[in-house]
Design a protein around this motif. Structure first.
Motif, PDB file in Angstrom:
ATOM      1  N   LEU A 183       0.957  -1.178  -0.096  1.00 25.56           N
ATOM      2  CA  LEU A 183       0.107   0.022   0.234  1.00 25.56           C
ATOM      3  C   LEU A 183       0.889   1.237  -0.148  1.00 25.56           C
ATOM      4  CD1 LEU A 183      -2.773  -0.903   2.763  1.00 25.56           C
ATOM      5  CD2 LEU A 183      -2.828  -1.041   0.197  1.00 25.56           C
ATOM      6  N   GLU A 184       0.307   2.460  -0.698  1.00 22.17           N
ATOM      7  CA  GLU A 184       1.196   3.583  -0.753  1.00 22.17           C
ATOM      8  C   GLU A 184       1.254   3.979   0.846  1.00 22.17           C
ATOM      9  OE1 GLU A 184       0.527   7.826  -2.402  1.00 22.17           O
ATOM     10  OE2 GLU A 184      -0.423   6.451  -3.475  1.00 22.17           O
ATOM     11  N   GLU A 185       0.242   3.921   1.542  1.00 22.23           N
ATOM     12  CA  GLU A 185       0.320   4.241   3.069  1.00 22.23           C
ATOM     13  C   GLU A 185       1.309   3.809   3.779  1.00 22.23           C
ATOM     14  OE1 GLU A 185      -2.477   4.437   6.869  1.00 22.23           O
ATOM     15  OE2 GLU A 185      -3.023   3.260   5.203  1.00 22.23           O
ATOM     16  N   VAL A 186       1.721   2.259   3.376  1.00 21.25           N
ATOM     17  CA  VAL A 186       2.495   1.614   3.988  1.00 21.25           C
ATOM     18  C   VAL A 186       4.137   2.023   3.611  1.00 21.25           C
ATOM     19  CG1 VAL A 186       3.722  -0.730   4.412  1.00 21.25           C
ATOM     20  CG2 VAL A 186       1.155  -0.143   4.542  1.00 21.25           C
ATOM     21  N   LEU A 212      -0.100  -5.719  17.919  1.00 20.58           N
ATOM     22  CA  LEU A 212      -0.064  -4.842  16.973  1.00 20.58           C
ATOM     23  C   LEU A 212      -1.550  -4.358  16.055  1.00 20.58           C
ATOM     24  CD1 LEU A 212       3.007  -5.956  14.546  1.00 20.58           C
ATOM     25  CD2 LEU A 212       2.653  -3.667  15.714  1.00 20.58           C
ATOM     26  N   VAL A 213      -2.028  -5.640  16.104  1.00 23.29           N
ATOM     27  CA  VAL A 213      -3.496  -5.489  15.633  1.00 23.29           C
ATOM     28  C   VAL A 213      -4.418  -4.613  16.077  1.00 23.29           C
ATOM     29  CG1 VAL A 213      -5.508  -6.484  14.604  1.00 23.29           C
ATOM     30  CG2 VAL A 213      -3.264  -7.553  14.046  1.00 23.29           C
ATOM     31  N   VAL A 228      -5.013   3.125  17.846  1.00 30.12           N
ATOM     32  CA  VAL A 228      -4.222   4.819  17.564  1.00 30.12           C
ATOM     33  C   VAL A 228      -3.912   4.984  16.130  1.00 30.12           C
ATOM     34  CG1 VAL A 228      -3.494   4.740  19.840  1.00 30.12           C
ATOM     35  CG2 VAL A 228      -1.914   3.488  18.375  1.00 30.12           C
ATOM     36  N   GLY A 229      -3.989   4.160  15.443  1.00 32.20           N
ATOM     37  CA  GLY A 229      -3.607   4.448  13.981  1.00 32.20           C
ATOM     38  C   GLY A 229      -2.285   3.955  13.528  1.00 32.20           C
ATOM     39  N   LEU A 230      -2.001   3.727  12.400  1.00 35.82           N
ATOM     40  CA  LEU A 230      -0.739   3.317  11.699  1.00 35.82           C
ATOM     41  C   LEU A 230       0.542   4.542  12.147  1.00 35.82           C
ATOM     42  CD1 LEU A 230       1.090   1.334  10.383  1.00 35.82           C
ATOM     43  CD2 LEU A 230       0.389   2.466   8.234  1.00 35.82           C
TER      44      LEU A 230
END
Length: 314
Positions: A2-5, A222-223, A229-231
């Motif tokens: 993902l672009e976010e990652v 982690l999940v 709290v978000g990535l």
């Protein structure tokens, strides 16, 4: 990916050298935050003493980064407790913490209970079986929490040599955890060592998380942290090389089953039809089945525990 990652990897993946110790110490002094280091230990007399001694020397005596070291003994039958105490750790037996709730075996159980016997604003977990330990493991993962208020949880990343070959460790990570995360929680696909036992987090986050009692605790944390709290509040730091004892294939199978179960519950919060795993060992009459139960219990967020709430008020 993902672009976010990809963006996360560029902005939330660091090296221990990115935050020199003097900068971390300055941030600690200015913020007034305290740091607890917790070692969950079960029969680790060969290694626990060196780890505690190095942390005390480098991060308590040389510089006051760490405020307390607590070894939580998970029922050792060797000299783990005596060795840890002899080099300056505070040793607490798992069963002595929150005795009204009977303890069950498992790493996650010990980590959950450790919140009741530590006081740091930042809690740093370190496995007790590490060899050739460096205090960089602690400074690396604690540093972002002290210097960046937007970060809530930091995982260590490292090479894991196996049998002399570089990068061959982490078999459960590659065969179970990484496929699960990539398929079901692709935002977490950037974590190099999602199951690693070295990570630090703010108490304010940890006390809100449920803790799987067994090997699923790292994946579950982690999940759940991602959803809470978000990535961008999660990060990782390269601390070099991690050397430790490796478990046999059947033990890894049991670990994988617990991790799969933890993921399954988070996907559907559904009912497990058969929470057990059958493996085989050769006996006198051929292969004999051995069936093991898979951890099916989780501890609630610590803020729901009366004793913890009363301690915070006091």
């Amino acid at each position: 990916m993902l672009e976010e990652v990809e963006r996360w990897l560029a902005t939330r993946s660091w090296s221990v050298t990115d935050r020199p110790l003097h900068r971390v110490m300055a941030a600690k002094r200015s913020s007034g935050q305290t740091v607890s280091v917790v070692l969950p230990a079960l029969n680790e007399e060969e290694t626990v003493g060196d780890i505690v001694a190095i942390i005390r020397h480098d991060l308590m005596q040389q510089v006051p980064l760490v405020d307390e070291i607590v070894v939580v003994d998970s029922g050792s039958t060797d000299r783990t407790a005596a060795v840890a105490a002899a080099v300056g750790a505070r040793v607490v037996h798992r069963d002595a913490i929150l005795p009204r709730i009977p303890a069950v075996p498992g790493k996650g159980e010990v980590l959950w209970r450790s919140l009741l016997v530590t006081s740091g604003d930042v809690v740093c977990f370190v496995d007790a079986d590490l060899r050739e330990f460096s205090s960089d493991f602690v400074t690396g993962i604690v540093g972002p929490l002290l210097t960046d208020p937007g970060v809530d949880l930091v995982k260590a990343m490292y090479d894991r040599p196996l049998g002399g070959a570089a990068g061959q460790g982490g078999r459960v990570t590659e065969l179970m955890a990484r496929p699960l995360l990539n398929m079901h929680w692709p935002q977490l696909a950037g974590f190099v060592q999602p199951l690693g036992g070295e990570y630090a987090a703010r108490r304010s986050l940890l006390e809100q998380l449920p803790f799987p009692v067994g090997y699923g605790v790292e994946l579950g944390m982690l999940v759940d942290a991602l959803h809470l709290v978000g990535l961008d509040a999660l990060a990782q730091v390269d601390v070099g090389v991690r050397k430790h004892r490796h478990q046999d294939g059947q033990a890894l199978g049991r670990m994988s089953a617990a991790i799969y179960r933890t993921a399954q519950l988070r996907l559907a919060r559904g009912h497990l039809i058969r929470p057990s795993l059958t493996q085989f060992e050769r006996g006198e009459d051929g292969f004999e089945p051995r069936t093991y139960s898979v951890d099916t219990e989780e501890r609630p967020p610590m803020v729901e525990i009366t004793e913890y709430a009363e301690r915070k008020v006091a």
